[in-house]
Design an enzyme around this catalytic site. Structure first.
Site, PDB file in Angstrom:
ATOM      1  N   GLU A 160      73.197  63.305  28.570  1.00 40.21           N
ATOM      2  CA  GLU A 160      73.042  64.325  27.537  1.00 40.21           C
ATOM      3  C   GLU A 160      71.572  64.713  27.486  1.00 40.21           C
ATOM      4  OE1 GLU A 160      74.173  61.626  24.639  1.00 40.21           O
ATOM      5  OE2 GLU A 160      76.305  62.030  24.772  1.00 40.21           O
TER       6      GLU A 160
ATOM      7  N   TYR B 294      67.781  68.390  36.353  1.00 44.24           N
ATOM      8  CA  TYR B 294      69.154  67.935  36.553  1.00 44.24           C
ATOM      9  C   TYR B 294      69.955  68.930  37.387  1.00 44.24           C
ATOM     10  CZ  TYR B 294      67.686  64.902  32.720  1.00 44.24           C
ATOM     11  OH  TYR B 294      66.994  64.032  31.929  1.00 44.24           O
TER      12      TYR B 294
END
Length: 148
Positions: A105, A117
């Site tokens: 998260e 990411y």
């Protein structure tokens, strides 16, 4: 000597607790970090260079599922590939453990982390509304699947 990614040890936890307080509104304590060095489901790694702690990353592996807890880099070492090296090391470990996926998260406003990411192949998988506090913010869920 260049940067190395090594397992987190008790020798790292005091410095990493400082990093936690710098980076997170609800930081992990030194005691909590130390407990992870004994946790068989934990994979916590530290980036070091010439004896200096640059940052760390941690996740838990349960069966074939890997869940990232935190990735943090001291501000003075950001932009040098430390976060990328730590994240890649987590990915490599999850794959080595025959993982099906790794998930994490991230605050919706954390543009540099989201870019990292995405560059490493993670895909946005969902949103947790108002997940974070201080300040209140959505969490974006990113997942990297290893199964084809």
């Amino acid at each position: 000597m260049g940067m190395e990614i090594v397992p987190m040890t008790a020798a790292h936890t005091a410095r990493l607790a400082v990093l936690e307080r710098l980076c997170f509104s609800e930081p992990w304590s030194e005691k909590a970090l130390l407990e992870e060095t004994e946790n068989p489901t934990a994979c916590f790694l530290t980036a070091v260079e010439n004896g200096e702690v640059l940052g760390y990353a941690g996740m838990h592996i349960v069966l074939s599922e890997s869940y990232v807890d935190n990735i943090a880099v001291f501000p003075e070492y950001r932009g040098r590939g430390v976060g990328r090296a730590l994240t890649q090391a987590l990915i490599d470990r999850a794959k080595a453990e025959n993982g099906a996926f790794i998930t994490l998260e991230v605050r919706a406003s954390n543009v540099p982390a989201i870019a990292l990411y995405t560059a490493l192949g993670f895909q946005k998988a969902g949103v947790r509304r108002n997940f974070y506090t201080a300040p209140r913010e959505d969490a974006w869920i990113f997942t990297l699947s290893f199964e084809s």
